[in-house]
Design an enzyme around this catalytic site. Structure first.
Site, short mmCIF file in Angstrom:
data_model
loop_
_atom_site.label_atom_id
_atom_site.label_comp_id
_atom_site.label_asym_id
_atom_site.label_seq_id
_atom_site.Cartn_x
_atom_site.Cartn_y
_atom_site.Cartn_z
N GLY A 137 2.04 30.03 84.36
CA GLY A 137 2.14 29.20 83.20
C GLY A 137 2.73 29.76 82.58
N ARG A 172 -6.59 20.77 83.97
CA ARG A 172 -8.12 20.48 84.57
C ARG A 172 -7.95 19.03 82.78
NH1 ARG A 172 -6.79 25.55 85.28
NH2 ARG A 172 -6.08 26.31 82.62
N TYR A 225 -4.42 22.51 67.99
CA TYR A 225 -6.58 21.55 66.77
C TYR A 225 -7.11 23.41 66.45
CZ TYR A 225 -7.73 22.53 72.30
OH TYR A 225 -7.99 22.94 73.63
N PRO A 232 1.66 20.20 73.27
CA PRO A 232 1.47 19.63 74.94
C PRO A 232 3.05 20.59 75.63
CG PRO A 232 2.35 18.04 73.56
CD PRO A 232 2.29 18.70 72.38
N GLY A 241 -1.34 36.94 83.04
CA GLY A 241 0.43 37.00 83.20
C GLY A 241 0.80 36.29 85.00
#
Length: 338
Positions: free
Chosen positions: A73, A254, A202, A245, A70
């Protein structure tokens, strides 16, 4: 007529026609919108992101929310949204300094309590202590969001056992440890809650070069669907969001360290833009709210249409210009009866 011609074509005929239009390079040039300058395609103007909350004020007043990962992001975005709607939030991750800064920032804006609790979700003992601290400072949660994650890109043949373990420990085992620890406490107390997991598109399709993540996220989805069935009798709901995305500092550092893939992402997003944390937060707050009390076991894709675009065999033909289609149509008409 054109649609009918295309629907009856096999791949060999279409490729043969394509090669006749200035060679195959004609399909790679496209329009300016698909250049590598990270410029959004023109259709993005039809899908502007909204940053305001979709729920009424105080939708979470008197409720406690526990959010893993949390501090930054998506986790920070969801915590902010919940706090603005009245929730008392408890955020966790390994980095207490980041959590503390985020908690102060959100609480000062919303006026609602945000508690930082250090936790390494890979460690069952750390999770147990974090849940004890959660209950001590705020009480049993009404909302649990499993957002903590780890990922990196790599050819699978380069993965070590430790690399595999690192990702699956965070994503799958960490989600399981948190869910089971909190769930057992809720069952003992006779209290229900809404659980939400953040996975990825995915997890459904699989993907090369992120195999540990794809495998672990698929496991998280299977767990959520299973517990939605088993623990509904205890008043618990389980749902999943599969974000497409979304540009966050942690994920992109990353997965796109050079920035070269961002423009490619835009070409396969029918909505023409990346998602925002606010959009994910809006869906998350809805799924965790009383407005969604009849939603359980759901896996919701929120990706600007990316998954369906990649799944369609001929969707890449959007790069063909009208002039090229005129030539193709003439070539296709000549194939009748062949």
């Amino acid at each position: 007529m054109m649609a009918q011609a295309l629907s009856g074509l096999g791949r060999p005929v279409l490729l043969q026609a394509a090669r006749s239009v200035r060679g195959l390079r004609a399909f790679s040039n496209g329009t300016r919108a698909f250049s590598s300058d990270n410029k959004e395609p023109p259709q993005a103007k039809f899908f502007p992101p909204l940053k305001t909350s979709m729920l009424p004020p105080d939708s979470f007043k008197g409720k406690v929310a526990f959010i893993t990962g949390g501090g930054t992001g998506l986790g920070k975005g969801m915590t902010t949204a919940l706090s603005r709607l009245g929730a008392e939030c408890v955020i966790s991750s390994r980095k207490l300094d980041v959590l503390t800064e985020t908690a102060k920032e959100i609480a000062s804006e919303t006026g609602n309590k945000v508690h930082p609790v250090q936790c390494d979700v890979r460690d069952p003992d750390s999770v147990k202590k974090a849940v004890e601290e959660l209950i001590r400072v705020a009480g049993l949660p009404d909302v649990v969001i499993n957002n903590a994650a780890g990922n990196f890109i790599s050819p699978s043949e380069r993965l070590s056992a430790n690399a595999w373990r690192t990702i699956t420990d965070i994503v799958l085992n960490g989600t399981a440890y948190v869910t089971l620890e909190v769930g057992k406490e809720l069952i003992k107390a006779g209290k229900g809650a809404a659980f939400l997991a953040i996975t990825t598109i995915y997890a459904e399709s699989g993907s090369g070069f992120v195999v540990p993540s794809a495998s672990a996220k698929a496991g998280v989805e299977a767990m959520c669907k299973s517990l939605a069935s088993e623990w509904g009798r205890y008043g618990m709901r389980f749902n999943v969001i599969q974000p497409g995305p979304i540009k966050t500092k942690g994920a992109f550092s990353r997965l796109d360290p050079t920035g070269q893939f961002e423009s490619e992402m835009l070409t396969r997003l029918p909505c023409g833009r990346l998602g925002t944390t606010e959009e994910i937060a809006n869906l998350a707050t809805y799924l965790c709210s009383d407005f969604a009390n009849w939603v359980s076991g759901a896996i919701i894709r929120m990706d600007g249409g990316e998954y369906v675009f990649m799944a369609g065999e001929f969707n890449s033909l959007k790069k063909v210009t009208n002039d090229q289609w005129d030539i193709l149509e003439k070539l296709i008409r000549k194939t009748k009866g062949s």
